[in-house]
Design a protein around this motif. Structure first.
Motif, PDB file in Angstrom:
ATOM      1  N   PRO A  83      30.901   8.163 -58.023  1.00  0.00           N
ATOM      2  CA  PRO A  83      30.943   7.044 -57.451  1.00  0.00           C
ATOM      3  C   PRO A  83      32.179   6.064 -56.959  1.00  0.00           C
ATOM      4  CG  PRO A  83      29.957   7.143 -59.569  1.00  0.00           C
ATOM      5  CD  PRO A  83      30.420   8.267 -59.208  1.00  0.00           C
ATOM      6  N   THR A  84      32.194   5.487 -55.867  1.00  0.00           N
ATOM      7  CA  THR A  84      33.184   4.814 -55.274  1.00  0.00           C
ATOM      8  C   THR A  84      33.793   3.824 -56.207  1.00  0.00           C
ATOM      9  OG1 THR A  84      32.388   5.445 -53.148  1.00  0.00           O
ATOM     10  CG2 THR A  84      34.214   3.903 -53.357  1.00  0.00           C
ATOM     11  N   SER A 138      31.612   8.588 -51.683  1.00  0.00           N
ATOM     12  CA  SER A 138      30.119   8.796 -51.116  1.00  0.00           C
ATOM     13  C   SER A 138      29.349   7.301 -50.879  1.00  0.00           C
ATOM     14  CB  SER A 138      29.374   9.362 -52.232  1.00  0.00           C
ATOM     15  OG  SER A 138      29.635   8.563 -53.620  1.00  0.00           O
ATOM     16  N   THR A 139      30.208   6.042 -51.138  1.00  0.00           N
ATOM     17  CA  THR A 139      29.442   4.826 -50.937  1.00  0.00           C
ATOM     18  C   THR A 139      29.714   4.212 -49.620  1.00  0.00           C
ATOM     19  OG1 THR A 139      30.043   4.239 -53.371  1.00  0.00           O
ATOM     20  CG2 THR A 139      29.399   2.579 -51.872  1.00  0.00           C
ATOM     21  N   THR A 170      31.079   0.720 -48.568  1.00  0.00           N
ATOM     22  CA  THR A 170      32.402   0.308 -48.985  1.00  0.00           C
ATOM     23  C   THR A 170      33.480   0.980 -48.133  1.00  0.00           C
ATOM     24  OG1 THR A 170      31.721   0.338 -51.491  1.00  0.00           O
ATOM     25  CG2 THR A 170      34.236   0.617 -50.762  1.00  0.00           C
TER      26      THR A 170
END
Length: 146
Positions: free
Chosen positions: A26-27, A67-68, A71
């Motif tokens: 996760p970012t 992956s975000t 963002t």
């Protein structure tokens, strides 16, 4: 006999931004702001994009996990990262690269490391350097800069 032709696509020329790596991290964003007199570290609880630093301070923004999508787009807009450079950052199998513009220098490198099972792994690290701030991008949350 009719043979169907296979199409080969070059992932470096995608019209849309997409992370192409294998890490599902996760970012997260961490920021260090400093000058000759003091130092401040922050890690926003949300994926808020940090503001540009004032002229008397330097700023390092560390982005872990690519992956975000929202963002990454927000970072690109806030710091005026062109789409080609942003796609290169998100393309995990990109070759080592240096790109220089009037405002920035982009460096894309590979970091090789052994995991706990003695398996050789590779992770892409991207550094985007501006006059008074640096943004580092890495695929995982592994402590690369510690």
């Amino acid at each position: 006999m009719n043979k169907e032709k296979k199409r080969h696509y070059n992932r470096l020329f995608l019209d849309k931004l997409a992370y192409t790596g294998n890490y599902n991290t996760p970012t997260t964003i961490k920021c260090w702001s400093f000058n000759a007199k003091d130092y401040h570290e922050s890690q926003p609880k949300t994926l808020a994009v940090p503001a540009l630093p004032d002229k008397e301070r330097l700023l390092w923004i560390q982005v872990c996990g690519l992956s975000t999508f929202a963002t990454m787009i927000a970072l690109g807009k806030r710091f005026e990262i062109n789409q080609s450079d942003l796609q290169d950052i998100l393309t995990a199998n990109h070759i080592t690269k240096t790109s220089i513009t009037d405002k920035s220098l982009l460096l894309i490198i590979k970091d090789f490391f052994y995991d706990k099972g003695d398996n050789l792994n590779v992770e892409q690290i991207s550094l985007l350097l501006y006059k008074n701030y640096v943004i580092s991008f890495q695929e995982s949350d592994r402590p690369v800069f510690d």
